[in-house]
Design a protein around this motif. Structure first.
Motif, PDB file in Angstrom:
ATOM      1  N   VAL A 211       0.849  -1.198   0.000  1.00  0.00           N
ATOM      2  CA  VAL A 211       0.000   0.000   0.000  1.00  0.00           C
ATOM      3  C   VAL A 211       0.887   1.252   0.000  1.00  0.00           C
ATOM      4  O   VAL A 211       0.673   2.189  -0.783  1.00  0.00           O
ATOM      5  CB  VAL A 211      -0.961  -0.002   1.215  1.00  0.00           C
ATOM      6  N   ALA A 212       1.928   1.238   0.836  1.00  0.00           N
ATOM      7  CA  ALA A 212       2.838   2.395   0.892  1.00  0.00           C
ATOM      8  C   ALA A 212       3.522   2.597  -0.461  1.00  0.00           C
ATOM      9  O   ALA A 212       3.670   3.740  -0.932  1.00  0.00           O
ATOM     10  CB  ALA A 212       3.864   2.194   2.002  1.00  0.00           C
ATOM     11  N   ALA A 213       3.917   1.495  -1.103  1.00  0.00           N
ATOM     12  CA  ALA A 213       4.594   1.597  -2.412  1.00  0.00           C
ATOM     13  C   ALA A 213       3.628   2.120  -3.470  1.00  0.00           C
ATOM     14  O   ALA A 213       4.014   2.907  -4.344  1.00  0.00           O
ATOM     15  CB  ALA A 213       5.151   0.231  -2.821  1.00  0.00           C
ATOM     16  N   MET A 214       2.381   1.712  -3.402  1.00  0.00           N
ATOM     17  CA  MET A 214       1.385   2.211  -4.371  1.00  0.00           C
ATOM     18  C   MET A 214       1.171   3.707  -4.184  1.00  0.00           C
ATOM     19  O   MET A 214       1.122   4.467  -5.150  1.00  0.00           O
ATOM     20  CB  MET A 214       0.051   1.481  -4.185  1.00  0.00           C
ATOM     21  N   VAL A 215       1.041   4.117  -2.927  1.00  0.00           N
ATOM     22  CA  VAL A 215       0.832   5.539  -2.640  1.00  0.00           C
ATOM     23  C   VAL A 215       2.037   6.337  -3.142  1.00  0.00           C
ATOM     24  O   VAL A 215       1.894   7.409  -3.739  1.00  0.00           O
ATOM     25  CB  VAL A 215       0.576   5.760  -1.131  1.00  0.00           C
ATOM     26  N   GLU A 216       3.239   5.777  -2.927  1.00  0.00           N
ATOM     27  CA  GLU A 216       4.474   6.404  -3.412  1.00  0.00           C
ATOM     28  C   GLU A 216       4.449   6.560  -4.943  1.00  0.00           C
ATOM     29  O   GLU A 216       4.984   7.511  -5.499  1.00  0.00           O
ATOM     30  CB  GLU A 216       5.656   5.524  -2.968  1.00  0.00           C
TER      31      GLU A 216
END
Ligand code: KIV
Length: 294
Positions: free
Chosen positions: A131-136
């Motif tokens: 999720v953090a990588a997608m938001v990034e």
């Protein structure tokens, strides 16, 4: 932040609803005419859910749904939508084989299908990192905890999650962790009212409930359940607002009877040649009247 001057719903305007209201209205849609009705009726969030598989494609559960199917249906939805925010649901196994492939799949919802965000089920450590990588990668993510239908084979059956204190704590922790990972909202599915109320009170992002009671910042239901357009079992949390099955079935029976009895088509639903053209054409055809046997 208020809605944009055009009234278009954005991620910031949705987040602002948490503090300022009104409650967020969300329904699923999988096709163009339904999406148009939802959008014109003022639905804020349209979720192209992987419930598509069960509701529209006739699969037994959501597991078989593919990325191509999701993108295809999301495109139909976004072509109809002017105001609502459209979220594409990441289907099973589209986000399990590593961040790179998952982000590539997620980006298809934005680049090819015109959605504004994706939804991802679960909140394991690996999922939170994703999720953090997608938001990034500039892909807004909606989380989904409580009952996660893609886990059907592990769970054995769909049931309420969080009835016991330990489970309730886990769900609250997962929602908080999704917020920290950068999710802009979180779906709470089939959880007790007490759990949803506590999560809604403690997280800073909007909670969207389905079978999670009235305390959530918004509500979502499957469109076909709401309309009485689905067959078989409907969960306790569904409220039916129409009987589309009944209306459509009666209409189809009436059409079939009209065709069989020769009442359809009639003159009002048929085309005619211009009289002089008909006069020129029909003698050559032996002046037979149009109709059966020609
Ligand atoms: O697939 C779906 O429709 C969903 C919602 C009902 C939350 O995930």
């Amino acid at each position: 932040m208020a809605e944009t001057p055009s009234g278009k719903i954005t991620i910031p305007s949705l987040r602002a609803r948490k503090a300022a209201g009104p409650r967020i209205v969300c329904l699923t849609a999988y096709d163009h005419p339904t999406a148009r009705i939802l959008d014109e009726a003022g639905v804020d969030l349209i979720l192209v859910g992987d419930s598509l598989g069960m509701v529209v494609l006739g699969y037994e559960n959501t597991v078989p749904v593919t990325m191509d199917e999701m993108v295809h249906h999301t495109k139909a939805v976004t072509r109809a939508v002017r105001r609502a925010l459209v979220v594409g649901d990441m289907p099973y196994f589209s986000f399990h084989l590593g961040d790179e492939e998952s982000i590539r799949n997620a980006s298809r919802f934005l680049k090819e299908a015109g959605a504004a965000a994706v939804k991802v089920e679960g909140a394991s450590k690996k999922r939170l990192k994703l999720v953090a990588a997608m938001v990034e990668a500039e892909i807004p993510v909606m989380g989904h905890v409580g009952l996660t239908p893609q886990s059907i084979h592990r769970l054995g059956r769909f049931k309420v999650e969080g009835k016991l204190a330990g489970e309730a704590r886990r769900i609250a922790d997962e929602a908080a962790a999704l917020e920290r990972a950068g999710a802009f909202s979180v779906v709470l599915e089939s959880v007790p009212v007490e759990v949803a109320a506590e999560v809604t009170r403690t997280v800073g992002i909007p909670t969207i409930g389905i079978g999670a009671g009235p305390a959530c910042d918004g509500q979502v239901l499957v469109f076909h359940d709401v309309m009485g357009f689905s067959t078989g079992y409907a969960p306790k949390f569904v409220r039916r607002y129409a009987d589309v099955n009944g209306i459509m079935s009666a209409a189809v029976r009436a059409y079939a009877a009209d065709v069989r009895e020769g009442r359809f088509p009639d003159d009002a639903t048929s085309y005619h040649m211009k009289p002089d053209a008909a006069a020129e054409f029909l003698p050559k055809r032996g002046r037979r009247l149009p109709g059966r046997g020609m």
